[in-house]
Enzyme design. Structure first.
Site, mmCIF file in Angstrom:
data_model
loop_
_atom_site.group_PDB
_atom_site.id
_atom_site.type_symbol
_atom_site.label_atom_id
_atom_site.label_comp_id
_atom_site.label_asym_id
_atom_site.label_seq_id
_atom_site.Cartn_x
_atom_site.Cartn_y
_atom_site.Cartn_z
ATOM 1 N N TYR A 10 30.291 -2.742 -29.803
ATOM 2 C CA TYR A 10 30.091 -3.329 -28.566
ATOM 3 C C TYR A 10 30.111 -4.917 -29.151
ATOM 4 C CZ TYR A 10 28.159 0.392 -25.901
ATOM 5 O OH TYR A 10 28.038 1.661 -25.012
ATOM 6 N N SER A 34 27.741 11.702 -27.191
ATOM 7 C CA SER A 34 28.100 11.058 -26.024
ATOM 8 C C SER A 34 29.684 11.585 -25.645
ATOM 9 C CB SER A 34 28.271 9.497 -26.206
ATOM 10 O OG SER A 34 28.561 8.906 -25.325
ATOM 11 N N GLN A 55 25.144 11.561 -23.709
ATOM 12 C CA GLN A 55 25.532 10.299 -22.848
ATOM 13 C C GLN A 55 26.594 10.606 -22.141
ATOM 14 O OE1 GLN A 55 25.981 5.714 -23.420
ATOM 15 N NE2 GLN A 55 24.165 6.599 -24.416
#
Length: 335
Positions: free
Chosen positions: A73, A174, A196
Site C-alpha cells: 500500500y 486473501s 478476504q
C-alpha cells in the site's frame, strides 16, 4: 482445521468466526490503503502524519479497532506513517488489532508483477512490515493473492517459523476459494482464520453462485461456489474488500450509470431515511446482514465518513429490505 461448534440453545447470532481467536475484534475494519500519500516515491510529510493520526483516533473512538494493511500500500508508506503514529502514541497499539498482507511483488529487474509464497520472500516481507509499523508482532498475516508456484511444505515451514518466533500470531488468506484454503490448511498445524474477498452491492458473485446453483445463468460467475459455506463450517472469517464499491450506491454521481444502479442508489438513500441512518451504513449493513457475519473493510480516511460507516453496527435490515437491495443491485429478479 477449526470446526465451528454451534450451540443450538445459546447461539450468539452476533459472534464473528474470528472471535474464536481475537475476541475483541470489531466487525468493521478500517483499511489503510489510503494512508501515506500517493503511489509514488515522494516521502511522508506532516500532512500524511496528521491524516493517519486522525484516521486511527477516529476509528478507535467509534469502536473500530481492526486495521488492515498490506506491504504494497502506497509502496510501504501506509505502514510507515501508521508506525509513526504508534511511535508517538505507543499505548494505541494495545487498543487495536493489526493485520497486514504480503506476497504481491511489483515488476522489477528480476521479473514482471508476480506473487511469491517462497520462504525467503514472505519472511523478508514480514520483517519489513514489522519494521515499518514499528511493532513486535502482527495479530494477523494474510497471503495477498494465490501463488500458482506455491510449494506447500516450504510455505508451511515458513508460517510455522513466523508463529514460533512470535512475529505473527494468526494467519489468513486473501482472494482464495475454498479449495485453495483447504489445500493450504492440510499442511498447517495452525488454523487459517480469515479470507478476504471482494464483496459489495456491485460485486454479487458470492451470492449469485448460491442462488443460481444448477442454473446455467450461474455458469460464468467470478466466484467459486461453496466458499461461503466452507468458511462458515470451518471457522474462517470472511472479510470483504471493496465493501462500499467506491461510493457507487452511497453518494457518488451515478447520472451516467445504468438504470438499475441509479435505482439501487435511490433505494439505499430511501432505506437510510427509513432506518434513520446514512447511505454508507446501509450499504455496509447489507453485507453484515448475511449469517456469515462478514467483516466489511472500509477504505476511506475521511473522519466523518468513518463515523457514518460505524453506524452500520446499529442497523439490521429486514429480510425483505435485504432482498430488495439484492434484487435491485442484480438488475433482474431472482430465478
Amino acid at each position: 482445521m477449526t470446526k465451528v461448534k454451534i450451540d443450538k440453545e445459546n447461539k450468539d447470532m452476533n459472534a464473528l468466526a474470528i472471535h474464536q481467536h481475537l475476541p475483541t475484534a470489531s466487525q468493521i475494519i478500517c483499511g489503510c490503503m489510503g494512508l501515506g500519500g500517493g503511489w509514488d516515491q515522494q516521502p511522508i510529510n506532516k500532512t500524511h502524519y496528521h491524516q493517519a493520526q486522525q484516521f486511527i483516533e477516529t476509528a478507535l473512538a467509534t469502536g473500530i479497532n481492526y486495521f488492515d494493511h498490506a506491504d504494497i500500500y502506497t509502496f510501504g508508506k501506509a505502514e510507515q506513517v501508521f508506525g509513526q503514529v504508534l511511535a508517538e502514541q505507543p499505548s494505541l497499539r494495545e487498543q487495536m488489532i493489526v493485520q497486514s498482507k504480503c506476497a504481491i511483488r511489483f515488476d522489477d529487474d528480476s521479473g514482471p508483477k508476480r506473487y511469491d509464497f517462497s520462504n525467503e520472500w514472505i519472511t523478508k516481507s514480514v520483517d519489513g512490515i514489522l519494521s515499518r509499523l514499528g511493532i513486535e508482532y502482527l495479530d494477523v498475516l494474510q497471503l495477498h493473492r494465490p501463488d500458482p508456484l506455491m510449494e506447500l511444505a516450504e510455505l508451511a515451514e515458513c508460517l510455522t517459523s513466523l508463529q514460533t518466533s512470535g512475529r505473527v500470531k494468526h494467519f489468513g488468506v486473501s482472494n482464495m476459494n475454498h479449495h485453495q484454503i483447504a489445500y493450504l490448511q492440510s499442511a498447517l498445524d495452525m488454523p487459517i482464520i480469515a479470507n478476504q474477498i471482494e464483496i459489495s452491492l456491485q460485486q454479487l458473485g458470492w451470492l449469485d453462485h448460491g442462488v443460481l446453483a444448477g442454473n446455467p445463468a450461474g455458469e460464468h460467475g467470478n466466484f467459486c461456489a461453496g466458499t461461503m459455506e466452507y468458511s462458515q463450517l470451518n471457522g474462517v472469517q470472511i472479510q470483504s474488500w471493496g465493501s462500499l464499491a467506491q461510493g457507487l450506491f452511497s453518494g457518488r454521481d451515478v447520472s451516467n450509470q445504468a438504470e438499475y444502479i441509479k435505482q439501487t442508489a435511490k433505494l439505499v438513500a430511501n432505506l437510510a431515511e427509513q432506518y434513520n441512518t446514512n447511505a454508507d451504513a446501509i450499504a455496509l449493513s447489507w453485507i453484515m446482514r448475511h449469517p456469515a457475519n462478514i467483516q466489511p473493510i472500509i477504505g476511506t480516511t475521511n473522519p466523518e465518513r468513518i463515523k457514518r460507516c460505524a453506524e452500520a453496527s446499529k442497523v439490521k435490515l429486514s429480510r425483505e429490505d435485504w432482498y430488495q437491495l439484492y434484487v435491485s443491485a442484480r438488475g433482474e429478479e431472482l430465478p
